[in-house]
Design an enzyme around this catalytic site. Sequence first.
Site, PDB file in Angstrom:
ATOM      1  N   GLY A   1     -15.609  25.035  -1.265  1.00  0.00           N
ATOM      2  CA  GLY A   1     -16.442  23.886  -1.592  1.00  0.00           C
ATOM      3  C   GLY A   1     -15.886  22.560  -1.132  1.00  0.00           C
ATOM      4  O   GLY A   1     -14.778  22.209  -1.490  1.00  0.00           O
ATOM      5  N   SER A   2     -16.629  21.811  -0.337  1.00  0.00           N
ATOM      6  CA  SER A   2     -16.090  20.589   0.246  1.00  0.00           C
ATOM      7  C   SER A   2     -17.170  19.844   1.024  1.00  0.00           C
ATOM      8  O   SER A   2     -18.356  20.035   0.787  1.00  0.00           O
ATOM      9  CB  SER A   2     -14.912  20.941   1.158  1.00  0.00           C
ATOM     10  N   ARG A   3     -16.734  19.037   1.999  1.00  0.00           N
ATOM     11  CA  ARG A   3     -17.685  18.213   2.743  1.00  0.00           C
ATOM     12  C   ARG A   3     -17.139  17.898   4.128  1.00  0.00           C
ATOM     13  O   ARG A   3     -15.931  17.820   4.336  1.00  0.00           O
ATOM     14  CB  ARG A   3     -17.902  16.916   1.960  1.00  0.00           C
TER      15      ARG A   3
END
Length: 232
Positions: A189-191
């Site tokens: 989970g990240s960007r």
Amino acid sequence: MSLVDTVKNAFVPIHREGYPFIAACGAGTLFLGYFSSVLFWLGLILTAWCVYFFRDPERVTPVDDRLVVSPADGIISAVGPAVPPRELGLGNVEMTRISVFMNVFSCHVNRSPVRGRIAKIEHRPGKFLNAELDKASTENERNGLVIESPNGTVAAVQIAGLVARRIVCWAEAGGSIGTGERFGLIRFGSRVDVFLPLTATPRVAVGQTAVGGETVLAEFGGVAGTPLVRIS
């Protein structure tokens, strides 16, 4: 298509970064299964999720230097002007930023949004705030690639999040990279932020689902205008 190709295409490849996690989950499942069938099935589900998380599917990337493709699977969380992180050395001038947020169910392999020469790679330690927050782009741990493309300087910034605390980047400064080519991965989970010259026209809206290496985020040489808005 041959039978071998059919069978091969039925299975999505797993990225090598996931092997240790999958092996650990599998071993733990067998160990717990010795004591409890319930724990065995829970472990099996966790192992299956881990396999799914580290999937690395092939993608069909549009071959056109005018197009900027998504660096990751996820949801478009921001489209608009922003100043790139200072460590990238791109100055204090606004560029067009398009952010792609990846949740724990997204494919987390990252791909180059454009082709060109990698002028710089810069890793910066930082916090682990929710990657959906706007300030995460400047306060969180991150790793940025500056790419000299045929249409100007483009940056792709991997940003860690609350759960994702391990950024992987195997690209090297000074080397060349193709549009849609894999360059890294962020775990759990990240960007990823893409910074583009203001001459690029956004082709996505906030809330839109993006597919890494395939979805066109922006276009150079397109009709000038403001970022798209979502119409339900």
